[in-house]
Each structure stands twice: as C-alpha cells, then as structure tokens.
Design an enzyme around this catalytic site. Structure first.
Site, PDB file in Angstrom:
ATOM      1  N   HIS A 125      -4.896   3.296   7.141  1.00 38.22           N
ATOM      2  CA  HIS A 125      -5.021   2.285   6.093  1.00 38.22           C
ATOM      3  C   HIS A 125      -3.571   1.284   6.399  1.00 38.22           C
ATOM      4  O   HIS A 125      -2.566   1.274   6.852  1.00 38.22           O
ATOM      5  CB  HIS A 125      -3.628   3.570   4.976  1.00 38.22           C
ATOM      6  N   CYS A 126      -4.069   0.098   5.390  1.00 39.45           N
ATOM      7  CA  CYS A 126      -3.878  -1.281   6.275  1.00 39.45           C
ATOM      8  C   CYS A 126      -2.722  -1.600   4.820  1.00 39.45           C
ATOM      9  O   CYS A 126      -3.790  -1.613   3.791  1.00 39.45           O
ATOM     10  CB  CYS A 126      -5.444  -2.032   6.292  1.00 39.45           C
ATOM     11  N   PRO A 127      -1.625  -1.788   5.331  1.00 37.92           N
ATOM     12  CA  PRO A 127      -0.883  -2.339   3.627  1.00 37.92           C
ATOM     13  C   PRO A 127      -1.294  -3.306   3.087  1.00 37.92           C
ATOM     14  O   PRO A 127      -0.894  -4.096   2.047  1.00 37.92           O
ATOM     15  CB  PRO A 127       0.140  -2.433   4.494  1.00 37.92           C
TER      16      PRO A 127
END
Length: 378
Positions: A168-170
């Site tokens: 999950h990439c912020p």
C-alpha cells in the site's frame, strides 16, 4: 396505519458511532496529504521550469524549443501514469473465491482446527490455489470471508483483499497490485526521467547561479531550488525503480520478498518465476507497443498464476516449515489446476517444459490421483 419497519434514526452527535464515522472520514482526508504534496511539487516545478527557466532565462531560441517540447513529453507521461496509479481501483477476488452462505454457517459452527480446515478444503477443492499458510492450511480471510487466491493479501488500510498485492503506497493513496502494478512501474520510470531531464538541462544555469552569471531576478532562486529538488528525487527514485525492476525480473512482489510463498510441498521463493522474458510479459503483456503506455496490458486475471513447479512428487510430505522430504524418482504434473489461456501459453514453447505424448498420458493418470487434489492434512 402503515405497517413495516421504520428506518433507524441516526446516532446522536455525541454517540461513539458518530465519532467513529467522523474519525474515519478524517483519516481518509489525511491519506490524500502525500498525494497533494507531490501534486504541489509538480505544479511548482512546471512553473519554475517552463516560465522561469525556459521562457525568462534561456536566450537561445533553439534550446528553448527543444527543452519545452521534451519537457512536456516527460511531464505528460509522468502525470498520466501517476493518475492511472492513483485512480485505478485494486482488483478483488472474484465471486468463486467467496464462501457460500452454507459454508459460512458451517465454518461458524465448527470449532477452530481440523474441522474448520475440512470446510475450507471442501470449498477450495475446485479453485486454482497452490499456496498455503506456514502451517500448511488453506489461506482464508476471516474479514472478507473468502479463500485467498495465490499472491492475494488483505490490506489493513483498504480493508480489502487485493489481488497480487505488492504494497500500500501512501504517495498514491492506493494499493499497488495486479490492476495497477504496471502503472506504478511506469510512474517510477517517468518520474525518474522527468527529474533527470530537469537536472541535466538546469545544470548549466545552476552553475551560473553560483558564479554570478545570472541576472539578479526571481528566476535565479527557482533555478537553484529546481536543481536541488530534481537531484534529490532522482537519487531516491533511482533506487526504488531499480528495486522494482529486480522484482519484475524475478516475478516477485514486495510482500513475497519478506515472506516467501509456501506451496503445497515446500517453500519456494522463486516459485512464480518463469524466466526473465516471461516474467516481464506477465506485467507488461505480449504486445510491446503497449509496454511504455499507461494502459492495462498485464496477462491473466490476477486470481491464478503459472508456476515453475511443474514437476513435483504428489507423495511428498508437506511439513509446516515448508521443508522437502526425500523425493521419489517418478514425477507427476504439478499444478493440476487449469490455467487461463493468457497464462498457460507462458509455459509453452520452452524445451525444458515441453511434454511428449507419453508424459501427457502420465499427466492424465496423475489428474485422477487423489494425492493431486487438496491436501487432507493441515
């Protein structure tokens, strides 16, 4: 008088449920802060490069034209791939991986342990899954109530199971997985090229800034900070892009690097690797004209994947640690589940994987072997 149930009134403003909803909405807004930060940097860089550097500082007309044309190409590809990475919804497991209502009831009635595993094995007997948990059990998500496909993981931020989840990439406020992994790679590539191009074309003016070769205007400070920002992002992006290029060459995800997939018979960190060319085609597809364009062209459906484990002994014991027991001389085909056309052709046209007609007959016998169906031990 009308009969029927009346809608429940909304919780009062001070109720715990109301505060929980407000908190979740605030969290969702905060998740967009990194995206807004990147977008603001991008907008400022456009103004600094196009207006301050090209239009106001460069004096050579030919240099202006070349830099502006090349810059807008990189800028367009960068924004396009970034947009696709952010707004492409992650793919979730298809409905056949979800438990039926009767299976859910059976799973809730049964005590934890072998009885629950029996319910899951029965539900997963026709599904193309080959990986297990560390204890050898069927991978099941108790939040989504589904049997996890291979390479699928539950994201705690999205609160969903994501097909071929990488992380999950912020910075994109999205899960990077099967549906947008190609877009994420192109985003890294084009953002790196964008920063390198800015740093290269801004370098001579950056040097003039320190040697007092620029007129004392507002442009000189934009030129200085533009070079620093481009150089700094180039260093970080090059390492990240190089890492994901290595992942693609090995057909791995970030999660699989930290925890190798456990197959029915053993743990194999390279179980999904088919060789460099086939690994590349799984992400970018067969048509090379689409490789550099942010359009979806990955092979497969995200629920099942070809593996290199085509020869395995069905009598081989499955141990919790994924250790191999002594193998026998006679091999049977593994996996026994069918693959999609776009995936199975990856295993063809290779001499090491080609089968003679005699082996095909043995494969048919192996398909009827109970040892090739779902394991009975947890």
């Amino acid at each position: 008088m009308r009969c029927g149930k009346m809608a429940a009134p909304p919780p009062p403003a001070g109720a715990p449920g109301a505060w929980g909803g407000v908190r979740r909405r605030c969290q969702r807004l905060l998740y967009w802060v990194p995206v807004l930060f990147i977008s603001s940097i991008l907008c400022w860089s456009y103004y600094a490069y196009v207006t301050q550097l090209c239009l106001l500082t460069m004096t050579n007309i030919g240099e202006k034209v070349v830099c502006l044309v090349a810059y807008h190409i990189f800028f367009m590809l960068f924004v396009w791939s970034y947009w696709k990475t952010i707004f492409t919804l992650p793919m979730n497991p298809s409905k056949e991986f979800h438990l039926s209502y009767s299976d859910k009831e059976s799973l809730e009635r049964e005590p934890r342990g072998e009885s629950q595993q029996e319910v899951l094995r029965r539900a997963a007997k026709d599904l193309p899954i080959y990986t297990r948990t560390m204890s050898g059990a069927i991978r099941y998500c108790d939040r989504c109530h589904l049997v996890k496909p291979d390479r699928c993981h539950h994201c705690s931020v999205c609160d969903k199971c994501i097909l071929k989840m990488d992380h999950h990439c912020p910075w994109v406020n999205n899960c990077v997985g099967f549906s947008n992994y190609k877009f994420f790679l192109l985003f890294l590539a084009y953002s790196l090229l964008y920063c390198l191009f800015i740093a290269a074309t801004d370098l001579q003016y950056f040097i003039k800034f320190w040697t007092n070769g620029l007129p004392d205007t507002q442009a000189k400070f934009h030129i200085m900070f533009l070079f620093f920002a481009a150089a700094m992002f180039s260093v970080s992006l090059s390492s990240l892009f190089g890492y994901h290029c290595w992942l693609v060459s090995k057909n791995k995800s970030t999660l699989e690097v930290f925890r190798a997939p456990i197959f029915r018979h053993r743990t194999d960190k390279n179980g999904f690797s088919l060789g460099f060319s086939k690994n590349l085609r799984q992400v970018f597809g067969d048509e090379k004209k689409y490789w550099l364009v942010p359009v979806f062209s990955s092979l497969g459906d995200g629920c099942s994947f070809p593996t290199c484990l085509v020869n395995q002994d069905p009598e081989q014991a499955s141990t919790p640690g994924g250790l191999n027991s002594t193998s026998k001389n006679e091999n049977h085909l593994f996996p026994a589940k069918p693959l999609r056309d776009s995936q199975s052709h990856l295993l063809m046209d290779t001499s090491s994987w080609s089968e003679t007609s005699a082996k095909a007959e043995n494969g048919k016998v192996g398909m009827s072997n109970p040892a090739l169906t779902m394991e009975n031990e947890t």
